[in-house]
Motif scaffolding. Structure first.
Motif, PDB file in Angstrom:
ATOM      1  N   GLY A 198       0.796  -1.223   0.000  1.00 19.30           N
ATOM      2  CA  GLY A 198       0.000   0.000   0.000  1.00 19.30           C
ATOM      3  C   GLY A 198       0.826   1.270   0.000  1.00 19.30           C
ATOM      4  N   GLY A 199       2.139   1.159   0.167  1.00 19.12           N
ATOM      5  CA  GLY A 199       2.999   2.333   0.148  1.00 19.12           C
ATOM      6  C   GLY A 199       2.888   3.226   1.367  1.00 19.12           C
ATOM      7  N   LEU A 200       2.353   2.692   2.457  1.00 21.90           N
ATOM      8  CA  LEU A 200       2.208   3.489   3.674  1.00 21.90           C
ATOM      9  C   LEU A 200       3.532   3.607   4.417  1.00 21.90           C
ATOM     10  N   LEU A 201       3.674   4.691   5.177  1.00 22.93           N
ATOM     11  CA  LEU A 201       4.843   4.872   6.027  1.00 22.93           C
ATOM     12  C   LEU A 201       4.521   4.619   7.489  1.00 22.93           C
ATOM     13  N   LEU A 202       3.263   4.826   7.879  1.00 21.90           N
ATOM     14  CA  LEU A 202       2.832   4.723   9.269  1.00 21.90           C
ATOM     15  C   LEU A 202       1.339   4.459   9.294  1.00 21.90           C
ATOM     16  N   LEU A 203       0.885   3.840  10.342  1.00 19.50           N
ATOM     17  CA  LEU A 203      -0.541   3.588  10.525  1.00 19.50           C
ATOM     18  C   LEU A 203      -0.872   3.784  11.990  1.00 19.50           C
TER      19      LEU A 203
ATOM     20  N   ARG B  84      -8.551 -16.697   4.230  1.00 23.77           N
ATOM     21  CA  ARG B  84      -8.704 -15.298   3.836  1.00 23.77           C
ATOM     22  C   ARG B  84      -7.616 -14.464   4.493  1.00 23.77           C
ATOM     23  N   ARG B  85      -6.970 -13.586   3.697  1.00 21.58           N
ATOM     24  CA  ARG B  85      -5.932 -12.724   4.247  1.00 21.58           C
ATOM     25  C   ARG B  85      -5.905 -11.395   3.508  1.00 21.58           C
ATOM     26  N   ILE B  86      -5.328 -10.401   4.151  1.00 21.02           N
ATOM     27  CA  ILE B  86      -5.196  -9.073   3.573  1.00 21.02           C
ATOM     28  C   ILE B  86      -3.941  -9.051   2.712  1.00 21.02           C
ATOM     29  N   VAL B  87      -4.085  -8.575   1.468  1.00 16.75           N
ATOM     30  CA  VAL B  87      -2.935  -8.478   0.567  1.00 16.75           C
ATOM     31  C   VAL B  87      -2.555  -7.033   0.281  1.00 16.75           C
ATOM     32  N   LEU B  88      -3.417  -6.080   0.652  1.00 18.22           N
ATOM     33  CA  LEU B  88      -3.163  -4.660   0.416  1.00 18.22           C
ATOM     34  C   LEU B  88      -3.907  -3.851   1.464  1.00 18.22           C
TER      35      LEU B  88
END
Length: 67
Positions: free
Chosen positions: A35-40, A57-61
């Motif tokens: 996702g190109g994130l730096l922080l969450l 089921r899993r998160i891919v993005l």
């Protein structure tokens, strides 16, 4: 699909989100990096892309939810 960031570990770049029905779902560094994130931060609304069915089921993005 939308969710809410629940946990995040900046060292491992992994964490979990809460689906809108309250179900927690983990994500790994690969999904975070995609996702190109730096922080969450916990409480942020995010957009997630899932793959698989049932227990596989899993998160891919994971990206920030924008209007």
């Amino acid at each position: 699909m939308q969710a809410t960031a629940y946990t995040y570990d900046s060292e491992t770049r992994s964490g979990s989100v809460l689906l809108d029905d309250g179900t927690p779902m983990p994500f790994d560094a690969a999904a975070f990096d995609a996702g190109g994130l730096l922080l969450l931060r916990p409480g942020q609304r995010v957009r997630i892309v899932l793959t698989g069915e049932g227990d596989d089921r899993r998160i891919v993005l994971i990206t920030l939810q924008t209007l």
